[in-house]
Design a protein around this motif. Sequence first.
Motif, PDB file in Angstrom:
ATOM      1  N   ILE A 178       0.846  -1.210   0.000  1.00  0.00           N
ATOM      2  CA  ILE A 178       0.000   0.000   0.000  1.00  0.00           C
ATOM      3  C   ILE A 178       0.876   1.253   0.000  1.00  0.00           C
ATOM      4  O   ILE A 178       0.649   2.194  -0.775  1.00  0.00           O
ATOM      5  CB  ILE A 178      -0.945   0.008   1.214  1.00  0.00           C
ATOM      6  N   LYS A 179       1.902   1.249   0.850  1.00  0.00           N
ATOM      7  CA  LYS A 179       2.739   2.445   0.984  1.00  0.00           C
ATOM      8  C   LYS A 179       3.591   2.687  -0.256  1.00  0.00           C
ATOM      9  O   LYS A 179       3.647   3.802  -0.777  1.00  0.00           O
ATOM     10  CB  LYS A 179       3.622   2.318   2.224  1.00  0.00           C
ATOM     11  N   ARG A 180       4.230   1.637  -0.752  1.00  0.00           N
ATOM     12  CA  ARG A 180       5.145   1.808  -1.884  1.00  0.00           C
ATOM     13  C   ARG A 180       4.407   1.834  -3.224  1.00  0.00           C
ATOM     14  O   ARG A 180       4.797   2.553  -4.141  1.00  0.00           O
ATOM     15  CB  ARG A 180       6.189   0.695  -1.880  1.00  0.00           C
ATOM     16  N   GLY A 181       3.351   1.057  -3.327  1.00  0.00           N
ATOM     17  CA  GLY A 181       2.675   0.942  -4.613  1.00  0.00           C
ATOM     18  C   GLY A 181       1.539   1.925  -4.825  1.00  0.00           C
ATOM     19  O   GLY A 181       1.155   2.188  -5.963  1.00  0.00           O
ATOM     20  N   PHE A 182       0.998   2.478  -3.716  1.00  0.00           N
ATOM     21  CA  PHE A 182      -0.160   3.359  -3.857  1.00  0.00           C
ATOM     22  C   PHE A 182       0.094   4.754  -3.282  1.00  0.00           C
ATOM     23  O   PHE A 182      -0.100   5.760  -3.967  1.00  0.00           O
ATOM     24  CB  PHE A 182      -1.376   2.737  -3.168  1.00  0.00           C
ATOM     25  N   LEU A 183       0.543   4.843  -2.036  1.00  0.00           N
ATOM     26  CA  LEU A 183       0.680   6.153  -1.388  1.00  0.00           C
ATOM     27  C   LEU A 183       1.884   6.933  -1.889  1.00  0.00           C
ATOM     28  O   LEU A 183       1.832   8.155  -1.983  1.00  0.00           O
ATOM     29  CB  LEU A 183       0.761   5.967   0.129  1.00  0.00           C
ATOM     30  N   GLN A 184       2.979   6.244  -2.191  1.00  0.00           N
ATOM     31  CA  GLN A 184       4.171   6.925  -2.687  1.00  0.00           C
ATOM     32  C   GLN A 184       3.981   7.264  -4.157  1.00  0.00           C
ATOM     33  O   GLN A 184       3.550   6.426  -4.947  1.00  0.00           O
ATOM     34  CB  GLN A 184       5.405   6.044  -2.504  1.00  0.00           C
ATOM     35  N   GLN A 185       4.313   8.495  -4.524  1.00  0.00           N
ATOM     36  CA  GLN A 185       4.058   8.964  -5.886  1.00  0.00           C
ATOM     37  C   GLN A 185       5.272   9.714  -6.407  1.00  0.00           C
ATOM     38  O   GLN A 185       5.901  10.477  -5.665  1.00  0.00           O
ATOM     39  CB  GLN A 185       2.816   9.866  -5.902  1.00  0.00           C
ATOM     40  N   ASN A 186       5.593   9.528  -7.666  1.00  0.00           N
ATOM     41  CA  ASN A 186       6.778  10.124  -8.279  1.00  0.00           C
ATOM     42  C   ASN A 186       6.362  11.300  -9.153  1.00  0.00           C
ATOM     43  O   ASN A 186       5.781  11.106 -10.226  1.00  0.00           O
ATOM     44  CB  ASN A 186       7.515   9.064  -9.103  1.00  0.00           C
ATOM     45  N   ALA A 187       6.665  12.500  -8.695  1.00  0.00           N
ATOM     46  CA  ALA A 187       6.258  13.697  -9.433  1.00  0.00           C
ATOM     47  C   ALA A 187       7.029  13.866 -10.734  1.00  0.00           C
ATOM     48  O   ALA A 187       6.626  14.657 -11.589  1.00  0.00           O
ATOM     49  CB  ALA A 187       6.453  14.936  -8.560  1.00  0.00           C
ATOM     50  N   MET A 188       8.121  13.130 -10.912  1.00  0.00           N
ATOM     51  CA  MET A 188       8.934  13.266 -12.112  1.00  0.00           C
ATOM     52  C   MET A 188       8.552  12.248 -13.196  1.00  0.00           C
ATOM     53  O   MET A 188       9.092  12.291 -14.292  1.00  0.00           O
ATOM     54  CB  MET A 188      10.423  13.092 -11.760  1.00  0.00           C
ATOM     55  N   HIS A 189       7.646  11.317 -12.873  1.00  0.00           N
ATOM     56  CA  HIS A 189       7.247  10.296 -13.845  1.00  0.00           C
ATOM     57  C   HIS A 189       5.974  10.736 -14.562  1.00  0.00           C
ATOM     58  O   HIS A 189       5.009  11.171 -13.931  1.00  0.00           O
ATOM     59  CB  HIS A 189       7.028   8.959 -13.133  1.00  0.00           C
ATOM     60  N   LYS A 190       5.949  10.581 -15.871  1.00  0.00           N
ATOM     61  CA  LYS A 190       4.842  11.128 -16.656  1.00  0.00           C
ATOM     62  C   LYS A 190       3.497  10.498 -16.309  1.00  0.00           C
ATOM     63  O   LYS A 190       2.457  11.157 -16.370  1.00  0.00           O
ATOM     64  CB  LYS A 190       5.111  10.970 -18.148  1.00  0.00           C
ATOM     65  N   ASP A 191       3.480   9.214 -15.938  1.00  0.00           N
ATOM     66  CA  ASP A 191       2.222   8.550 -15.609  1.00  0.00           C
ATOM     67  C   ASP A 191       1.905   8.588 -14.117  1.00  0.00           C
ATOM     68  O   ASP A 191       0.780   8.270 -13.731  1.00  0.00           O
ATOM     69  CB  ASP A 191       2.258   7.084 -16.067  1.00  0.00           C
TER      70      ASP A 191
END
Length: 594
Positions: free
Chosen positions: A496-509
């Motif tokens: 949940i934490k790594r796959g959903f809550l964490q988000q990469n602002a530099m990735h286009k998707d």
Amino acid sequence: MMEKTAITISVNGPVVGAKNMTGFKVREMVMVGEKKLLGEVISLDGDTGTIQVYEETEGLKSGENVYSTGNPLSLTLGPGMIGNVFDGIQRPLEAIEKISGGFIAEGIGLLSLDKEKLWDVTILVSEDDYVESGEIYATVQETSLIVHKLLIPPGVSGNLKDVKPSGQYTIDEVVATVSCSDRMYPLKLHQVWPVREARPVKERMAIDRLLITGQRVLDIFFPIAKGGTAALPGGFGTGKTMTQHQLAKWSDADIIVYIGCGERGNEITEVLEDFPKLIDPRSGKPLMERTILIANTSNMPVAAREASIYTGITMAEYFRDMGYHVAIMADSTSRWAEALREISGRLEEMPAEEGYPAYLPSRLAQFYERAGFVRSLSGVEGSVTIIGAVSPPGGDFSEPVTENTKRFVNAFLALDRKLAYARHYPAIGYLTSYSGYSKSLRNWYYENVSEDVLEIREKMLFILHEEEKLNSIVQLVGEDVLPDDQRLTLEIAKVIKRGFLQQNAMHKDDTFVPILKQYEMLKVIYHLHTRALAAVKANLPLSEIRNPEIFDEVIKMKYTVPNEDLSLIDDLHYRIDSYFDELATRYASITEVI
């Protein structure tokens, strides 16, 4: 017409005292001294008054004059606001730079909008038309994204006279006149409104629509509603400004008002450099074509910092009345509160907790209550959403500004230092944050996402809270002593934490995720948990259940599943089912052999 009054001035920083002020009013805007420094009368005691000066008071001498304007501190609201950069009292910084260079000269006056620029105006009314407050009488294409709708000011109604044709006009030209019962009211391309007075509306409506941000931790776990209020508290380095930048760029608000209130000059410089370069993802045009920036850094006069919050909310209400949805980013309300504390101290008022004035809670309430989803005087719907960053010293959420802010906002998005230092962004703590909008948005989720999205959300939050309890046990005696179902809880919490809550602002998707993809991602994690828990209850070995390949695929789906094509989500469901079906069959055959 300014009136000249001879007074005696005693100087004390941004607050000055003046005698012989009979005839002045509290909250009246005045010009102080021969340099005509801008100020505001904040208290009167007989013929003695106290003036809050919005400029540097060094060099002000006793016996200088105060000039009355007869009006409260007000803004000029009209074309030219979008894409502009103002200081805390609506003085355009680019225009000031041309006049006085890199510093704001003393006594430069109350500059506001460009009075010489010609605007292409489309007149929508005719001679003798009857108009009421809030009606649109003309439009201006202010930017390629925003149509500026010129409104009949509140309190004005009557028949139109001397209506000019569509054409090019400056904001000071009269394009029509309203024949009121007792006077003729000229309609210009702007109106003036006092900053400390909320603009009137016809009706305040229920807050029941999501402000879509594309940030999973917000849209699903801790939602912000259009017309709602949210606090973003966090210590130094936890990502307040970065989170607000993401919200400004990706939220589905029509207009953004970004208030840099008392932050360090380098942070405001970064905002001023970055925002003009940002591209609005919805239109492909520069983001500044729907943004207003208010820059009031920590080295600017404290009094102007206090006024900047009101400047921003007044601009937002003006565009709300046109039917736009406006989002305010205030960074940060703690610096605004510190300005209140400093001014209160100079006035020798009795301090409350930690030196803040006793009226701090009421001032915070007055600010946040100006948010809302409304029906304007003309009958159109609009909203103002306030997202205020809070900078508690040392990250201590028990200090007065954070505690009082929590009383007046419905979404509390607490930034966690541990998450930020672990490069987990947005660093919104899933254990300390909450949103009161989940219930009021239930119908919106049902109609626009799915009927079970909130139910799955509750189960995922429960897993995260259970993980926190189990971690305290693991730190004492290790993970091996836990039963398999609790060890599985730890594994699913990581997903949940790594796959959903964490988000990469530099990735286009991954920088912005559509709400339907968010739901499908959460559903995959929930499906993985359901199948894995069933396998645990069937006494299958945990080492086989925790298949690294399956778990990693689920974690990486935020990158591998394009926003435009969610068909790969179905493949993940199929892969999970196939694996656990094969696992159950294999161990069933082994059991039969034994």
